[in-house]
Design a protein around this motif. Structure first.
Motif, PDB file in Angstrom:
ATOM      1  N   ILE A 119      50.540  37.847  42.885  1.00  0.00           N
ATOM      2  CA  ILE A 119      51.364  36.992  43.737  1.00  0.00           C
ATOM      3  C   ILE A 119      52.064  37.756  44.865  1.00  0.00           C
ATOM      4  CG2 ILE A 119      53.353  35.428  43.756  1.00  0.00           C
ATOM      5  CD1 ILE A 119      52.484  34.572  40.915  1.00  0.00           C
ATOM      6  N   PRO A 120      52.759  38.873  44.604  1.00  0.00           N
ATOM      7  CA  PRO A 120      53.471  39.541  45.707  1.00  0.00           C
ATOM      8  C   PRO A 120      52.539  40.052  46.812  1.00  0.00           C
ATOM      9  CG  PRO A 120      54.299  40.308  43.598  1.00  0.00           C
ATOM     10  CD  PRO A 120      53.062  39.508  43.320  1.00  0.00           C
ATOM     11  N   GLN A 121      51.276  40.311  46.482  1.00  0.00           N
ATOM     12  CA  GLN A 121      50.326  40.814  47.479  1.00  0.00           C
ATOM     13  C   GLN A 121      49.430  39.707  48.028  1.00  0.00           C
ATOM     14  OE1 GLN A 121      50.334  44.062  48.518  1.00  0.00           O
ATOM     15  NE2 GLN A 121      52.149  44.282  47.247  1.00  0.00           N
ATOM     16  N   ASP A 122      49.562  38.481  47.496  1.00  0.00           N
ATOM     17  CA  ASP A 122      48.755  37.334  47.916  1.00  0.00           C
ATOM     18  C   ASP A 122      47.262  37.680  47.877  1.00  0.00           C
ATOM     19  OD1 ASP A 122      48.270  34.739  48.721  1.00  0.00           O
ATOM     20  OD2 ASP A 122      48.439  35.204  50.850  1.00  0.00           O
ATOM     21  N   THR A 123      46.825  38.204  46.733  1.00  0.00           N
ATOM     22  CA  THR A 123      45.459  38.703  46.566  1.00  0.00           C
ATOM     23  C   THR A 123      44.835  38.120  45.309  1.00  0.00           C
ATOM     24  OG1 THR A 123      46.093  40.778  47.633  1.00  0.00           O
ATOM     25  CG2 THR A 123      44.085  40.813  46.328  1.00  0.00           C
ATOM     26  N   TRP A 124      43.559  37.741  45.412  1.00  0.00           N
ATOM     27  CA  TRP A 124      42.801  37.226  44.263  1.00  0.00           C
ATOM     28  C   TRP A 124      41.816  38.266  43.766  1.00  0.00           C
ATOM     29  CZ3 TRP A 124      44.044  33.056  41.645  1.00  0.00           C
ATOM     30  CH2 TRP A 124      44.758  32.026  42.290  1.00  0.00           C
ATOM     31  N   TYR A 125      41.666  38.319  42.452  1.00  0.00           N
ATOM     32  CA  TYR A 125      40.605  39.085  41.799  1.00  0.00           C
ATOM     33  C   TYR A 125      39.729  38.066  41.074  1.00  0.00           C
ATOM     34  CZ  TYR A 125      42.964  43.459  42.746  1.00  0.00           C
ATOM     35  OH  TYR A 125      43.535  44.540  43.382  1.00  0.00           O
ATOM     36  N   LEU A 126      38.428  38.019  41.400  1.00  0.00           N
ATOM     37  CA  LEU A 126      37.481  37.093  40.792  1.00  0.00           C
ATOM     38  C   LEU A 126      36.580  37.918  39.887  1.00  0.00           C
ATOM     39  CD1 LEU A 126      38.362  34.476  42.043  1.00  0.00           C
ATOM     40  CD2 LEU A 126      38.142  36.064  43.926  1.00  0.00           C
ATOM     41  N   ILE A 127      36.868  37.867  38.582  1.00  0.00           N
ATOM     42  CA  ILE A 127      36.239  38.770  37.618  1.00  0.00           C
ATOM     43  C   ILE A 127      35.372  37.959  36.655  1.00  0.00           C
ATOM     44  CG2 ILE A 127      36.656  40.531  35.870  1.00  0.00           C
ATOM     45  CD1 ILE A 127      39.450  40.931  37.148  1.00  0.00           C
ATOM     46  N   PRO A 128      34.076  38.258  36.584  1.00  0.00           N
ATOM     47  CA  PRO A 128      33.222  37.559  35.609  1.00  0.00           C
ATOM     48  C   PRO A 128      33.741  37.780  34.188  1.00  0.00           C
ATOM     49  CG  PRO A 128      31.889  38.797  37.183  1.00  0.00           C
ATOM     50  CD  PRO A 128      33.322  39.206  37.409  1.00  0.00           C
ATOM     51  N   ALA A 129      33.698  36.735  33.379  1.00  0.00           N
ATOM     52  CA  ALA A 129      34.225  36.812  32.013  1.00  0.00           C
ATOM     53  C   ALA A 129      33.609  37.941  31.191  1.00  0.00           C
ATOM     54  CB  ALA A 129      34.057  35.465  31.308  1.00  0.00           C
ATOM     55  N   PRO A 130      32.292  38.238  31.306  1.00  0.00           N
ATOM     56  CA  PRO A 130      31.744  39.338  30.496  1.00  0.00           C
ATOM     57  C   PRO A 130      32.388  40.695  30.773  1.00  0.00           C
ATOM     58  CG  PRO A 130      29.965  37.964  31.300  1.00  0.00           C
ATOM     59  CD  PRO A 130      31.226  37.497  31.986  1.00  0.00           C
ATOM     60  N   VAL A 131      32.951  40.894  31.953  1.00  0.00           N
ATOM     61  CA  VAL A 131      33.619  42.162  32.262  1.00  0.00           C
ATOM     62  C   VAL A 131      34.841  42.342  31.363  1.00  0.00           C
ATOM     63  CG1 VAL A 131      34.902  43.423  34.050  1.00  0.00           C
ATOM     64  CG2 VAL A 131      32.787  42.212  34.644  1.00  0.00           C
TER      65      VAL A 131
END
Length: 157
Positions: A94-106
């Motif tokens: 939230i403070p960096q306004d950044t998304w991480y899109l991580i596949p569930a198997p990872v």
């Protein structure tokens, strides 16, 4: 939670982050589905014809050293997530306004599920040290294999 005083609790913040994810996913051209109620292990689904991608949305504002710690477990009273329940995680720093899109198997693959990850959206102090930076703003990873993206390219199967 001092910097987010306008939320009464973490549930409200979670609802806000889910709404942000849905808006950002739509901005990236995805068709968004929202399950009714809280009984599904995923928060949002993305539609690709007959295929859906189930996404669990998480968030963090917990600064720890040079990064942010994000938990990837349902809650203290629930069983851990499984690969049968969801396809991907979307984690917002939230403070960096950044998304991480991580596949569930990872996160869920392997002998032990990861309960939390360190995410480093700021300038890295050391190169090649941060494991999850390749998932930062990695929106194309939400497209299922074999499905044509908006630019007409087919992802490898």
């Amino acid at each position: 939670m001092d910097e987010f005083k306008f939320f009464k609790n973490f549930k409200e913040r979670g609802e806000w982050v889910e709404a942000r994810f849905m808006a950002d996913a739509m901005r990236h051209g995805y068709k968004v589905l929202k399950p009714w109620g809280d009984s599904q292990p995923f928060d949002v689904a993305l539609a690709f014809g007959r295929r859906i991608v189930r996404v669990q949305v998480k968030s963090t504002s917990c600064r720890t050293g040079t990064g942010y710690f994000c938990q990837f477990k349902p809650n203290y009273f629930s069983d851990p997530y499984t690969l049968d329940q969801l396809d991907s995680f979307a984690a917002c720093v939230i403070p960096q306004d950044t998304w991480y899109l991580i596949p569930a198997p990872v996160i869920l693959g392997g002998p032990r599920n990861k309960q939390g990850l360190m995410l480093h959206p700021m300038q890295p102090l050391k190169q090649n040290r941060y494991l999850y930076e390749s998932y930062r703003e990695a929106w194309p990873l939400l497209t299922p294999r074999g499905h044509r993206s908006k630019d007409g390219c087919r992802r490898k199967k």
